[in-house]
Design a protein around this motif. Sequence first.
Motif, PDB file in Angstrom:
ATOM      1  N   PHE A 225      59.432  42.058   1.433  1.00 29.71           N
ATOM      2  CA  PHE A 225      57.976  41.990   1.238  1.00 29.71           C
ATOM      3  C   PHE A 225      57.732  40.785   0.344  1.00 29.71           C
ATOM      4  O   PHE A 225      58.675  40.296  -0.303  1.00 29.71           O
ATOM      5  N   ASP A 256      58.866  42.185  -8.926  1.00 28.82           N
ATOM      6  CA  ASP A 256      59.115  43.228  -7.931  1.00 28.82           C
ATOM      7  C   ASP A 256      59.494  42.506  -6.654  1.00 28.82           C
ATOM      8  O   ASP A 256      58.652  41.837  -6.038  1.00 28.82           O
ATOM      9  N   ASP A 267      64.298  47.391  -2.818  1.00 28.84           N
ATOM     10  CA  ASP A 267      63.008  47.282  -3.522  1.00 28.84           C
ATOM     11  C   ASP A 267      63.308  47.465  -5.011  1.00 28.84           C
ATOM     12  O   ASP A 267      63.589  48.570  -5.455  1.00 28.84           O
ATOM     13  N   HIS A 350      59.057  56.342  -3.485  1.00 26.29           N
ATOM     14  CA  HIS A 350      58.771  56.545  -2.058  1.00 26.29           C
ATOM     15  C   HIS A 350      60.088  56.521  -1.303  1.00 26.29           C
ATOM     16  O   HIS A 350      61.100  56.055  -1.826  1.00 26.29           O
ATOM     17  N   HIS A 357      58.188  51.145   2.448  1.00 27.34           N
ATOM     18  CA  HIS A 357      57.622  52.487   2.260  1.00 27.34           C
ATOM     19  C   HIS A 357      57.991  53.234   3.531  1.00 27.34           C
ATOM     20  O   HIS A 357      57.306  53.160   4.546  1.00 27.34           O
ATOM     21  N   GLU A 380      60.458  54.372  -9.747  1.00 25.39           N
ATOM     22  CA  GLU A 380      59.749  53.227 -10.310  1.00 25.39           C
ATOM     23  C   GLU A 380      58.571  53.593 -11.205  1.00 25.39           C
ATOM     24  O   GLU A 380      57.429  53.237 -10.930  1.00 25.39           O
ATOM     25  N   GLU A 404      62.294  49.591 -11.469  1.00 25.46           N
ATOM     26  CA  GLU A 404      62.458  50.218 -10.151  1.00 25.46           C
ATOM     27  C   GLU A 404      63.873  50.038  -9.623  1.00 25.46           C
ATOM     28  O   GLU A 404      64.381  48.921  -9.556  1.00 25.46           O
TER      29      GLU A 404
HETATM   30  N1  GLY Z   1      57.394  46.705  -3.760  1.00 28.61           N
HETATM   31  C1  GLY Z   1      56.496  47.723  -3.365  1.00 28.61           C
HETATM   32  C2  GLY Z   1      56.783  48.979  -4.069  1.00 28.61           C
HETATM   33  O1  GLY Z   1      57.411  48.960  -5.094  1.00 28.61           O
HETATM   34  O2  GLY Z   1      56.464  50.038  -3.621  1.00 28.61           O
END
Ligand code: GLY
Length: 430
Positions: A225, A256, A267, A350, A357, A380, A404
Amino acid sequence: MISAAEYARRRRELMRMAGEDAVLILAAAPERMRNADAPWPYRQDSDFHYLTGFGEPEAVLALLPGRAHGETVLFCRERDAERERWDGERMGTDRAARELRLDDAFPIDDIDDILPGMIEGRARVYCHFGQEPDFDARLLGWIRRLRTARGGGVVPKDLVALGHLLHDLRLFKSRDELALMRRAGEVAGAAHIAAMALARPGVAEYEIEGEILRSIRSQGAVPAFPPTVAGGANACIMHYQANRATLKDGDLLLIDAGAEVECYASDITRTFPVGGRFTAAQRALYEIVHEAQLAAIDAVRPGRSFGAAHDAAVRVIAEGLCAVGILKGGADRAIADGSYKAYFPSKTGHWLGLDVHDVGDYRIDGEPRVLEEGMVVTVEPGIYVPPNDKTVDERWRGIGIRIEDDVAVTKGAPDVLTAMVPKSPEALER
Ligand code: GLY
Ligand code: MN
Ligand code: MN
């Protein structure tokens, strides 16, 4: 790497769940244009990838449980020397059938003539609808064709949402999927460490972003992302992506960023002082988030509910915010009346997998889902004090912190796939 045998296993399992009188139909992701004739980088649809490993657009997979002439059929682009000269190699039907271990493959241009006959006589069509309007229209066209066929075809009674079956399969990661996710974690971890080495006062957020992208691409992966690189109060914007400010001494930097390896995502978020030393206020809040994150990770165990990690993080953060005087009146009250959400507005994590996600139900019959071996979640928690919050002492304002990691549920202790990136305050200052 996911073997052809594993893709075949997934298709078999899905067909078993759907039953003999069903047909399952999935489309590859279309190519999407950025503008005029310039496309976005192509990314296969995650469900289509999960069942085929096939990386081209303009393809349709039909699964026909129990069909004597073959249960697994792919429609894809034929070889075309002229097109391939411009756009690169196509696999073509012969190779696709052989290498992807499918029973048959036909040119996508013939699908209108072939697929309606395959649907005929089946009671249920499992498909996604409402995702791609063009594909919805084509699917209804095939069913209409059946209805108006000479002699009158037997039209399926039900259109059923495919997601319920397929996304439950995707929630449980195999050994080979976990290996790819660990690799995706390592790639993003190295990118975070490279970013930490570059960060100092005077450097722009976009330079850090550039270093992250360079690191991820240099390891053969792609970003999962667009990275968030947020200096100072920008970290209080939950999805900050402008990345155009210059880093200042005395500020924290929140990054992030995640990588995608063979379509599997990582992530990771880290927050650290731009100038190498936390201020007392930053360190106080950092220690709360760090403790909350460790407590939440400890709750990622089989038999615990998905919500247990969040509850653990909320408890530590509410107590911490009361202890430093940001919240008044005690943690029980802050949790009961939700006032902690002014500083921790997000959930603690998530599902993670092919999508950042990822798919899968979080609740079953209204109850938070119980964690099982093979599931992967992010953990996170964060504290974000809005820069204009006049209810708190000035020293807290504009501090945004999130930590996270990606955590796999195992039989035993939580398996932190992204543990190589430092996160204790001492390690970050070093
Ligand atoms: N990088 C998106 C999230 O942490 O959900
Ligand atoms: Mn993230
Ligand atoms: Mn996340």
